[in-house]
Design a protein around this motif. Structure first.
Motif, short mmCIF file in Angstrom:
data_model
loop_
_atom_site.label_atom_id
_atom_site.label_comp_id
_atom_site.label_asym_id
_atom_site.label_seq_id
_atom_site.Cartn_x
_atom_site.Cartn_y
_atom_site.Cartn_z
N THR A 5 5.92 -0.51 4.46
CA THR A 5 4.84 0.25 3.85
C THR A 5 3.69 -0.67 3.45
O THR A 5 3.86 -1.88 3.27
CB THR A 5 5.32 0.97 2.57
N LEU A 6 2.53 -0.05 3.28
CA LEU A 6 1.35 -0.78 2.82
C LEU A 6 1.61 -1.37 1.43
O LEU A 6 1.20 -2.50 1.15
CB LEU A 6 0.13 0.13 2.81
N GLU A 7 2.30 -0.62 0.60
CA GLU A 7 2.60 -1.10 -0.76
C GLU A 7 3.41 -2.40 -0.71
O GLU A 7 3.19 -3.30 -1.52
CB GLU A 7 3.35 -0.03 -1.55
N GLU A 8 4.33 -2.49 0.22
CA GLU A 8 5.13 -3.72 0.37
C GLU A 8 4.25 -4.90 0.77
O GLU A 8 4.40 -6.01 0.26
CB GLU A 8 6.24 -3.53 1.40
N VAL A 9 3.32 -4.64 1.68
CA VAL A 9 2.41 -5.69 2.13
C VAL A 9 1.54 -6.16 0.97
O VAL A 9 1.40 -7.36 0.73
CB VAL A 9 1.52 -5.19 3.30
N ILE A 10 0.97 -5.20 0.24
CA ILE A 10 0.10 -5.53 -0.89
C ILE A 10 0.88 -6.30 -1.96
O ILE A 10 0.42 -7.34 -2.45
CB ILE A 10 -0.52 -4.26 -1.51
N PHE A 57 -6.75 -3.65 -2.14
CA PHE A 57 -6.91 -3.41 -0.71
C PHE A 57 -6.16 -2.15 -0.29
O PHE A 57 -5.15 -1.78 -0.87
CB PHE A 57 -6.37 -4.62 0.08
N ASN A 58 -6.67 -1.51 0.75
CA ASN A 58 -5.98 -0.34 1.28
C ASN A 58 -6.25 -0.25 2.79
O ASN A 58 -7.04 -1.03 3.33
CB ASN A 58 -6.42 0.94 0.56
N ALA A 59 -5.61 0.71 3.44
CA ALA A 59 -5.72 0.83 4.89
C ALA A 59 -7.14 1.16 5.33
O ALA A 59 -7.59 0.70 6.38
CB ALA A 59 -4.75 1.89 5.39
N GLU A 60 -7.86 1.91 4.51
CA GLU A 60 -9.24 2.26 4.85
C GLU A 60 -10.13 1.02 4.86
O GLU A 60 -10.97 0.84 5.76
CB GLU A 60 -9.81 3.31 3.88
N LYS A 61 -9.95 0.17 3.86
CA LYS A 61 -10.73 -1.06 3.82
C LYS A 61 -10.38 -1.94 5.02
O LYS A 61 -11.26 -2.58 5.59
CB LYS A 61 -10.47 -1.83 2.51
N ALA A 62 -9.12 -1.98 5.39
CA ALA A 62 -8.71 -2.77 6.55
C ALA A 62 -9.34 -2.22 7.82
O ALA A 62 -9.75 -2.98 8.70
CB ALA A 62 -7.18 -2.79 6.67
N ALA A 63 -9.42 -0.89 7.92
CA ALA A 63 -10.00 -0.27 9.11
C ALA A 63 -11.49 -0.59 9.22
O ALA A 63 -12.03 -0.69 10.33
CB ALA A 63 -9.78 1.24 9.07
N GLU A 64 -12.17 -0.77 8.09
CA GLU A 64 -13.59 -1.08 8.07
C GLU A 64 -13.87 -2.56 8.35
O GLU A 64 -14.99 -2.94 8.66
CB GLU A 64 -14.20 -0.73 6.71
N TYR A 65 -12.85 -3.38 8.22
CA TYR A 65 -13.01 -4.83 8.36
C TYR A 65 -13.45 -5.19 9.78
O TYR A 65 -12.85 -4.74 10.76
CB TYR A 65 -11.69 -5.53 8.02
N LYS A 66 -14.50 -5.94 9.87
CA LYS A 66 -14.99 -6.43 11.15
C LYS A 66 -14.53 -7.87 11.32
O LYS A 66 -14.94 -8.75 10.58
CB LYS A 66 -16.52 -6.36 11.21
#
Length: 150
Positions: A5-10, A57-66
């Motif tokens: 999960t994303l929570e585990e990564v964070i 951090f969240n998945a949306e921020k990661a998706a926006e990352y260039k």
């Protein structure tokens, strides 16, 4: 290490940054050199900043990352590990920090290679880039102050 999960990564990333913060803070407290203390305090501050950023951090921020192409000077690959000691020289501090940041970014890259979820993979790769950028900053310092002053 396997993340689901994303929570585990964070959680993992925040713990990793907290460990680095504590290491550098402890190093600043026990070093006998004023310049080493200053360097360790700066590194601790940067790790504390990473901890805050990673925790939000969240998945949306990661998706926006260039993704940016970071140069790898590869200086750390040619240096041997330096053990931590209270009276480290400036050069030893830079090597120690460089190796720590290199290990961190390789850890995140390895974790990303093991993850199947593309969102988790992207978050891990963003974290790897943050650590790689930190390593590059330290390599630049090493290049400017150690290699050129020889």
């Amino acid at each position: 290490m396997k993340f689901v999960t994303l929570e585990e990564v964070i959680k993992f990333a925040v713990e990793r940054e907290d460990d680095a913060y504590k290491l550098y803070k402890h190093a600043a407290e026990i070093t006998t050199s004023i310049s080493a203390r200053k360097m360790f305090e700066e590194l601790a501050t940067e790790e504390a900043g990473h901890k805050v950023v990673f925790s939000k951090f969240n998945a949306e921020k990661a998706a926006e990352y260039k993704k940016i192409q970071l140069t790898d000077m590869k200086i750390s690959q040619y240096l041997v590990n330096v053990p931590f000691k209270p009276n480290m020289t400036y050069q030893e501090i830079l090597i120690f920090a460089m190796k720590a940041e290199e290990a961190a970014y390789k850890l995140y890259e390895a974790a990303a290679a093991e993850v199947e979820d593309p969102k988790l993979k992207n978050v891990l790769l963003v974290f790897a880039d943050v650590e790689k950028a930190h390593k590059l900053k330290i390599e630049n310092l090493y290049d400017e102050h150690v290699l050129t002053e020889g």
